[in-house]
Enzyme design. Structure first.
Site, mmCIF file in Angstrom:
data_model
loop_
_atom_site.group_PDB
_atom_site.id
_atom_site.type_symbol
_atom_site.label_atom_id
_atom_site.label_comp_id
_atom_site.label_asym_id
_atom_site.label_seq_id
_atom_site.Cartn_x
_atom_site.Cartn_y
_atom_site.Cartn_z
ATOM 1 N N GLU A 165 -10.923 33.487 -28.511
ATOM 2 C CA GLU A 165 -11.585 34.768 -28.740
ATOM 3 C C GLU A 165 -11.205 35.396 -30.083
ATOM 4 O O GLU A 165 -10.246 34.980 -30.733
ATOM 5 C CB GLU A 165 -11.225 35.761 -27.622
ATOM 6 C CG GLU A 165 -11.499 35.259 -26.214
ATOM 7 C CD GLU A 165 -10.335 34.519 -25.595
ATOM 8 O OE1 GLU A 165 -10.360 34.305 -24.385
ATOM 9 O OE2 GLU A 165 -9.403 34.147 -26.355
ATOM 10 N N SER B 238 -3.321 28.698 -31.345
ATOM 11 C CA SER B 238 -4.712 28.925 -30.977
ATOM 12 C C SER B 238 -5.345 29.916 -31.945
ATOM 13 O O SER B 238 -4.664 30.607 -32.706
ATOM 14 C CB SER B 238 -4.792 29.456 -29.540
ATOM 15 O OG SER B 238 -4.197 30.747 -29.470
ATOM 16 N N HIS B 239 -6.655 29.991 -31.880
ATOM 17 C CA HIS B 239 -7.396 30.869 -32.783
ATOM 18 C C HIS B 239 -6.910 32.312 -32.661
ATOM 19 O O HIS B 239 -6.640 32.982 -33.660
ATOM 20 C CB HIS B 239 -8.891 30.779 -32.467
ATOM 21 C CG HIS B 239 -9.745 31.766 -33.194
ATOM 22 N ND1 HIS B 239 -10.239 31.536 -34.457
ATOM 23 C CD2 HIS B 239 -10.179 33.005 -32.839
ATOM 24 C CE1 HIS B 239 -10.942 32.595 -34.843
ATOM 25 N NE2 HIS B 239 -10.927 33.486 -33.880
ATOM 26 N N VAL B 240 -6.810 32.789 -31.434
ATOM 27 C CA VAL B 240 -6.449 34.186 -31.259
ATOM 28 C C VAL B 240 -5.020 34.452 -31.724
ATOM 29 O O VAL B 240 -4.706 35.532 -32.222
ATOM 30 C CB VAL B 240 -6.646 34.595 -29.776
ATOM 31 C CG1 VAL B 240 -5.615 33.947 -28.875
ATOM 32 C CG2 VAL B 240 -6.624 36.103 -29.627
#
Length: 1523
Positions: free
Chosen positions: A1087, A1106-1108
């Site tokens: 997200e 991770s992206h978040v």
């Protein structure tokens, strides 16, 4: 038993194999006992000198003391009389006493200069297989250890003149078997049991540890698989086929052993000492036939009927083979890296088959054969072994059916058994051949470039390299929209050149003829083009000198009217003699022209791109009318060479290489066109690929550090290249062999036309999809599934220049033949397009692969996709390590591709195995960290992390059940690893984040692709696998360590209003008008963090990378995971309330309720709340006491601060073993008094002006106004600090300071240079009065920052092994009964300044005697660095604004050492503080007692700083009331 020579004895005598000790890691290289065959002699002759009843004395040496051991009556006796090959004998007597002690006497009558017993045992304490070496107490005098694999004990002459050794094995040393051989050390002669070792049972019920016939050493199986694959021509194989071949190899060895062949003989073949081809001819085929022959990719057809039987040819000596290979290589033009050994063998065999002898063949090469050697060479030192065994029924299973059933779920698996390495030896030292500090090269066109860069009329400019360091500058100028346009082309090339040019209409890339009115003088109209010669430029604009010499320039000027309606000028250059053409990456140069219809610069192509390299990339990609992979690869090769040659010196090499990588990755992920208005034949594309990959490999050899890392990553974006013509030819051969017509309406013909016209990397998954279609019996779903997984849609297939619109046809009768043909064809495609394919890379690397790597590589090739994750991981990583240690990796294209393929296999294995492993995933951490160390250019911190992990207890490293203490240690190491991963992530984002976004916009890439580009690079790298392991193991470690369940991913203090949401994805597009803390029940990691969000707290556990997680760190948002329902419940119930969150050093998060008004925040975007002024709090402004320096006897209120006063107050009140440093202080008001000097008059005035401006901001802030104009407080305060650093320090200060220091016993600076450093440090402390953090903190408290007066405490820096801070009231719970402390290595600045991230050693103790005697460690240090400084002075801030009652001002102002402090890497895990529990308990207890003593002396809770010297002495450097 017969053991491998690698670890054992010495070269063989004659042609006989030699006995050796077993492999260290459990390679049970033993002869398999056969029925009815005795391994040793069994004579029962009486041994001279030993009484039958066993009563005798044996002398032995234990811990340097010779003792007399008298054996009790034996309960078991064995006597052996063994024959040696020269007629001599060896006699062994074994007696076992009632107490189970074993007394072994070995006598021999061999005539030797110095006879040694080379021995080891089986069984006994901690026995794990192979030879065990008894401890020191069981080793007779003179025994030495031989390579950690055997013991060598000298024989002694007894009274009868016989050579004798007596061994005494008692207690836990008692064993099952004695294994030995004899050696005459004087002549290097070995005496063995007909090629094997002597083996004597020491117990009546002893069972041999010889492995069962169906079990073989794993290392042997792996290397056997390698030599068979190499013998078969290194064919492309599926995973099933590779596993089947692995089992065939094991079966082959089993049959050979059953027929009486020796295991040592198999080792010799596996390790390349006996060529498998020769061994097969001489041993395998005569012994067991050809039923186990390795299968090649295309089995050869049987000989036709009546063909003559093959002639048995003599083996070819290796030296002759090498000479023939060299001759062939020389004839071929000496191609780099080419291997002609197979061709050489073929040429020689042809001559031998024709009747020539080896001597005749050698004579034709003008070479004399060397005489055959009677001894075998030793095994390469780099060979590795494994303790794991391979069963014929386990490991890689043979394929019983065409479609192999799904394998078992992933398991951790048993370790492979890898060598111990010092991780610090893996640190890559950055010493580039290409210096990042190289002085910019002065080039002839630089002056013009700079001139046109500042000319407002310049609309577009570009510098093009022409080769040979020559350049061409193109400039487009226009004074106004109604003015004519002038295009100048200027070059410094020494040869005469001609412009071959045309124009392109607006919105088109078509080359058309320009109007006659645009042609410069001297132009000639050619077919569809104009040619204009460059003319010498003699005006002032071209007057350029380099090193005093005038450089001749050539120029062409083209003038266009303002209303021209053209889109671009397009051209190439040629030399006037037509011998050389100059193009832009194989295409046309394109110059965009301004017009009323469109601006000169494409807004996409120049957005945020200012450097010349990026301009070159984007203009080539966007403005080229004809563009394919071939053009892109050639352009990239040109740009890499130009970077290496210094053309883009405005960028450092790492920046330049990362930009090219971004470009190539966009290409590899199909975000850029692979074909535009141009067809590229496969051979031409493969040649461009080969050129690019060779250029990249060359760059890899010429760079180091981060630049080399980006260069290596480029190879992941492009296939190897090679024989592209074979792609065109072989598809036709397949169609012809299988009688598939070349006609429209067939899928294969459409693909054939696409391959013939323009092969691309898409052809690899197309072939894989067709194979899946065939294997599924014509399953069209399998075809589309494979294409979909590769990102190829029906639209993409139909969008090719030669579209594929049909679905494949199924030919049941041709299925098997097509499967065979297309599996082979897939290998051809991968060889060109797929650089990191493991099998293709291993085949291409060939004999370049180091011998020490081949066993590990053989295991990987045979176990791809295996369910046993750990051994596969270890094999991948150890193979990579051996490649790196060989020194052959830098610059070697084939080895680099192999390295990348192994890295990819390790990543895949980790991603398969971590999820199912639970805490067992901890076993993956070591190989994955080692894998990451091998991949990084700057890997020092990760090597320290790996070292720290390796030093953890086994219960942690293997995923067992760690104790609380062990878990505390592990959490500290995991925190350090996580921080290192975050640094990798941040460094990557910093390097390519903005660049990838700008390139993506310029290329017209979809928004999501460039927004996620940097994160996808991180997640696709080796760091991501390590983050998966952390995610799996950390909650369990924290639970075992009783640390709570907080995992702080982004440690930022934050204040906001609490809101509870079901999932972060539900609100990721929302904008919050007020600072918001989200309690999100679900966070997947993909997200976005919504705008206005200042913190995310979740029970979920997203990956560290991770992206978040990456977004949170970049946006300075608090992001933490909490697995404890208690705190989460409290936070959920706080919905709608304002909370202030603070992450602690121990990795937890605390919070307190605040208000919206208090959360206004400071300037600079901070989320910190601005609280209301505290009532009744005021800073008293002291007056200058009239003295520049005061001693400790004059430390009084209003003269110096609390630090100085408290030190003076401690004199005589501390235990005698606690030291206080000698000190002098510059009192309050010295800075302000210095400003009154005439020489500082201007500085004082400017300071007053800036301070008044800051006061205006403060008034507006307290009034609630946000409409302030002018510079921000942060900018004004920065100016104040600069002014303070320019203050002239009065001479009186230096004189008084020197006298006071001498009086206090502090050595003053030795010379003027040292005094300059001291006064600079003094000014730095004064300047910290204007620190941002101090201003905002005081403003929130309603205090005037200009009321601060800065006393400066001067001390000698105390040499520190450790530094500590004590709070005598526990700040985490305000418990006055506990003392809380933190301790670090080196200076305390790394603890109090925040300059060194990570946690310190934190501990607490109750203030009673029992508590102070046994402090509790709360967490261990995770800091990566410590601060150190030479013998120096420290100037400490001691202001009147730090210790106000009710106001915590500690740490707002600076303490500065006279000499700069140095940061050094440290490893806490091998420090005595961690390793020695007694030392740790004593030291921590002394620190805690010190805190209690000082609190008692001063009567209040104290904040204390001190150091521990290397000799253990403790010194208190400062103390102040704890607030």
């Amino acid at each position: 038993m017969l053991l491998s020579r690698e670890t054992g004895l010495a070269p063989a005598v004659g042609s006989r194999p030699l006995p050796c000790a077993p492999r260290v890691f459990g390679r049970h290289a033993q002869r398999i006992p056969l029925p009815g065959v005795s391994s040793v002699g069994t004579s029962g002759r009486f041994v001279s000198g030993i009484r039958p009843n066993g009563r005798f004395a044996a002398r032995q040496q234990r811990e340097g003391v010779v003792v007399q051991a008298v054996a009790a009556a034996p309960v078991f006796t064995v006597q052996k009389d063994l024959a040696l090959r020269n007629g001599a004998r060896v006699q062994v007597t074994v007696e076992t006493t009632e107490s189970k002690d074993q007394i072994i006497s070995i006598e021999s009558d061999v005539q030797a200069g110095r006879l040694l017993l080379h021995w080891g045992v089986e069984g006994g304490k901690d026995y794990k297989g192979g030879w065990r070496l008894p401890g020191a107490g069981a080793r007779p005098e003179g025994t030495v250890q031989y390579k950690d694999r055997a013991l060598q004990t000298p024989f002694r002459l007894d009274t009868n003149g016989r050579a004798r050794v007596v061994l005494h094995l008692d207690g836990e040393e008692a064993s099952d078997f004695l294994n030995f051989v004899l050696k005459d050390d004087a002549t290097n002669t070995w005496y063995d049991n007909n090629g094997t070792n002597f083996k004597v049972a020491l117990r009546p019920d002893a069972t041999s540890s010889t492995p069962k016939l169906d079990q073989l050493p794993k290392d042997l199986c792996d290397k056997w698989a390698w030599v068979r694959w190499d013998f078969a021509g290194r064919p492309q194989r599926s995973a099933d086929a590779a596993a089947s071949e692995y089992d065939r190899g094991v079966s082959e060895m089993k049959e050979l052993l059953a027929r009486g062949r020796l295991l040592d003989e198999l080792w010799r073949v596996a390790e390349g000492k006996w060529k498998y081809a020769d061994y097969r001819k001489k041993v395998v085929t005569p012994t067991i036939g050809d039923g186990t022959a390795p299968l090649s990719a295309q089995p050869q057809a049987p000989p036709p009927p009546g063909a003559p039987a093959p002639v048995s040819l003599p083996p070819i000596p290796e030296d002759l083979l090498g000479v023939q290979a060299y001759v062939l290589w020389e004839k071929a033009g000496k191609p780099d890296g080419a291997d002609f050994s197979m061709d050489a063998r073929r040429v020689i065999n042809e001559q031998l088959a024709a009747g020539a002898s080896l001597e005749e063949v050698a004579g034709r090469l003008n070479y004399t054969l060397k005489p055959a050697s009677g001894s075998n060479r030793g095994t390469p030192a780099g060979s590795r072994s494994s303790s794991a065994t391979s069963s014929l029924d386990g490991g890689a299973q043979a394929a019983a059916a065409p479609a192999r059933p799904a394998g078992p779920p992933p398991q951790v698996g048993a370790p492979l058994g890898t060598p111990k390495r010092n991780p610090l030896d893996m640190i890559k030292r950055t010493a580039p051949n290409l210096s990042a500090e190289r002085a910019p090269v002065e080039r002839p066109l630089d002056f013009l470039v700079q001139r046109f860069a500042v000319d407002p009329a310049t609309k577009w400019r570009r510098t093009y390299p022409l080769g040979g360091k020559a350049e061409m500058l193109v400039v487009v100028r226009q004074e106004s929209e109604t003015s004519p346009i002038r295009v100048d082309l200027v070059t410094d090339t020494a040869s005469d050149v001609v412009l071959h040019w045309g124009v392109s209409p607006m919105g088109s890339r078509e080359w058309v003829m320009p109007d006659d009115g645009l042609l410069p003088e001297g132009s000639m109209v050619m077919h569809k083009a104009v040619e204009t010669p460059f003319l010498n430029c003699d005006d002032d604009e071209c007057d350029v000198e380099i090193s005093g010499a005038k450089v001749p320039l050539q120029r062409i000027t083209i003038n266009l009217p303002a209303d021209h309606h053209l889109g671009a000028l397009t051209f190439v250059l040629r030399s006037s003699d037509n011998t050389m053409w100059y193009k832009d990456a194989g295409g046309n140069f394109t110059v965009p022209l301004p017009s009323k219809d469109k601006p000169v610069e494409d807004s996409r192509s120049m957005d945020a791109i200012k450097d010349e390299l990026s301009r070159a990339i984007i203009e080539a990609e966007v403005n080229s009318s004809m563009w394919t992979l071939m053009h892109r690869f050639n352009k990239a090769a040109d740009l890499i060479s130009e970077v290496l040659n210094g053309y883009y010196d405005q960028l450092d090499v790492a920046d330049a290489m990362s930009r090219i990588y971004v470009w190539l990755r966009y290409s590899a992920t199909r975000h850029l066109t692979w074909q535009r208005n141009y067809n590229t034949q496969p051979r031409i594309l493969s040649a461009a690929q080969e050129r690019l990959t060779n250029t990249i490999s060359n760059a890899h050899g010429r760079t180091t550090g981060e630049a080399q890392e980006w260069v290596r990553m480029m190879l992941t974006t492009v296939g190897r290249g090679g024989d592209g013509q074979k792609i065109r030819d072989e598809i036709l051969h397949i169609m012809h062999r299988n009688h598939i017509p070349e006609r429209k309406g067939l899928w294969m013909e459409e693909w054939h036309q696409k391959l013939h016209n323009n092969t691309t990397p898409d052809d690899v998954p197309i072939c894989e999809a067709y194979l899946a279609f065939l294997e599924g019996g014509g399953n069209i779903g399998a075809y589309w599934r494979v294409l979909s997984d590769a990102g190829i849609t029906r639209q993409r297939l139909e969008g090719f220049d030669r579209p594929i619109t049909l679905e494949p046809e199924y030919y049941p009768e041709k299925r098997d033949a097509l499967l065979r043909d297309f599996r082979n064809y897939l290998g051809i495609l991968k060889a060109v397009h797929s650089g990191a394919d493991l099998s293709a890379s291993a085949s291409a690397a060939g004999n370049r692969i180091p011998g020490s790597c081949r066993g590990y590589l053989g295991y990987v090739l045979s176990h791809v996709g295996d369910s046993q994750i750990l051994p596969l991981l270890e094999a991948c990583v150890e193979a990579r390590t051996e490649l790196a240690l060989s020194g052959s990796l830098p610059g070697s294209r084939e080895l680099l591709y192999l390295d990348l393929a192994l890295e990819d296999q390790a990543r895949q294995a980790a991603e398969r195995g971590v999820g199912a492993a639970g805490f067992g995933a901890a076993a993956f951490m070591r190989p994955l960290l080692q894998n990451l160390c091998l991949s990084l250019g700057n890997n020092e911190e990760l090597c320290y992390c790996l070292k720290a992990w390796n030093e953890l207890p086994q219960s942690v490293r293997t995923g067992g059940r760690p104790s609380k203490e062990e878990a505390l240690l592990a959490v500290a190491v995991v925190n350090r690893i996580r921080r290192a991963l975050a640094d990798i992530s941040d460094r990557t984002v910093h390097r390519i984040g903005d660049v990838s976004s700008a390139y993506g916009r310029a290329f017209g890439v979809e928004h999501w692709a460039y927004e996620l580009f940097a994160e996808e690079v991180i997640r696709g790298g080796p760091a991501f696998a390590v983050s998966l392991v952390i995610t799996a193991i950390e909650p369990m470690l924290r639970n075992a360590a009783a640390l709570g369940a907080w995992q702080v991913i982004s440690p930022v203090a934050a204040t906001g209003r609490v809101e509870v949401v079901a999932g972060l994805h539900e609100v990721q597009d929302k904008t919050y008008d007020t600072p918001t803390v989200l309690i999100a029940e679900q966070v997947t990691g993909e997200e976005e963090i919504p705008e206005g969000c200042v913190a995310v707290i979740t029970p979920d556990a997203p990956d560290v990378l991770s992206h978040v997680s990456v977004r949170a760190r970049n946006m300075r948002v608090l992001f933490a995971t909490c697995h404890d329902d208690g705190p989460l419940k409290q936070l959920r119930e706080a919905k709608g309330k304002w909370l202030h969150f603070t992450p602690s050093a121990s990795g937890a998060v605390s919070w307190n309720e605040t208000s919206a008004e208090a959360a206004g925040g400071a300037d600079g975007g901070s989320h910190a709340a601005a609280s209301k002024p505290t009532k009744g709090l005021k800073i008293e402004v002291p007056q200058w006491c009239g003295r520049w320096v005061v001693g400790m006897d004059e430390y009084k209120d209003g003269v110096v601060g609390a630090k100085s006063k408290n030190l003076a107050g401690l004199r005589g009140r501390l235990p005698s073993n606690i030291n206080l440093p000698a000190s002098v202080t510059l009192p309050f008001g010295c800075f302000e008094q210095a400003l009154e000097l005439p020489e500082n008059k201007d500085i004082k005035a400017q300071l007053k002006k800036h301070v008044d401006e800051v006061h205006k901001h403060s008034k507006q802030h307290h009034a609630g106004s946000t409409n302030g104009t002018g510079p921000s407080p942060a900018a004004l305060l920065a100016e104040c600090r600069l002014l303070a650093m320019r203050v002239v320090v009065p001479k009186q200060i230096r004189d008084e300071l020197e006298r006071a220091m001498k009086g206090a016993g502090i050595p003053p600076p030795e010379n003027e240079e040292r005094w300059a450093l001291a006064l600079e440090a003094l000014r730095g402390v004064w300047a910290s009065k204007y620190n941002d953090r101090a201003y905002y903190s005081l403003r929130k408290a309603g205090l005037d920052f200009d009321s601060v007066r800065m006393a400066v405490l001067v001390q000698r820096v105390v040499p520190a092994q450790y530094a500590f801070v004590i709070h005598t009231r526990n700040p985490s719970n305000n418990d006055e009964r506990e003392v809380f402390c933190e301790l670090v290595k080196g200076l305390g600045e790394s603890l109090v300044s925040g300059m060194v991230p990570g946690s310190a050693v934190a501990f607490k103790a109750a203030k009673d005697e029992a508590g102070l005697a046994a402090p509790e460690v709360l967490c261990y240090a995770s800091k990566s660095e410590a601060m150190y400084v030479r013998d120096s002075l420290i100037f400490r801030s001691d202001s009147n604004g730090e210790d106000l009652e009710g106001y915590a001002g500690a740490g707002l102002y600076d303490s500065i050492t006279m000499d700069p402090s140095l940061l050094k890497k440290v490893d806490y895990m091998d420090d005595r503080l961690v390793q020695d529990a007694g030392y740790r308990r004593d030291l921590l207890s002394r620190v805690c007692r010190l805190g209690a003593s000082i609190e008692g002396a001063l009567g209040s809770a104290q904040d204390i700083e001190g150091v521990v010297a290397p000799d253990g002495a403790i010194t208190v450097v400062q103390t102040r009331p704890q607030v």
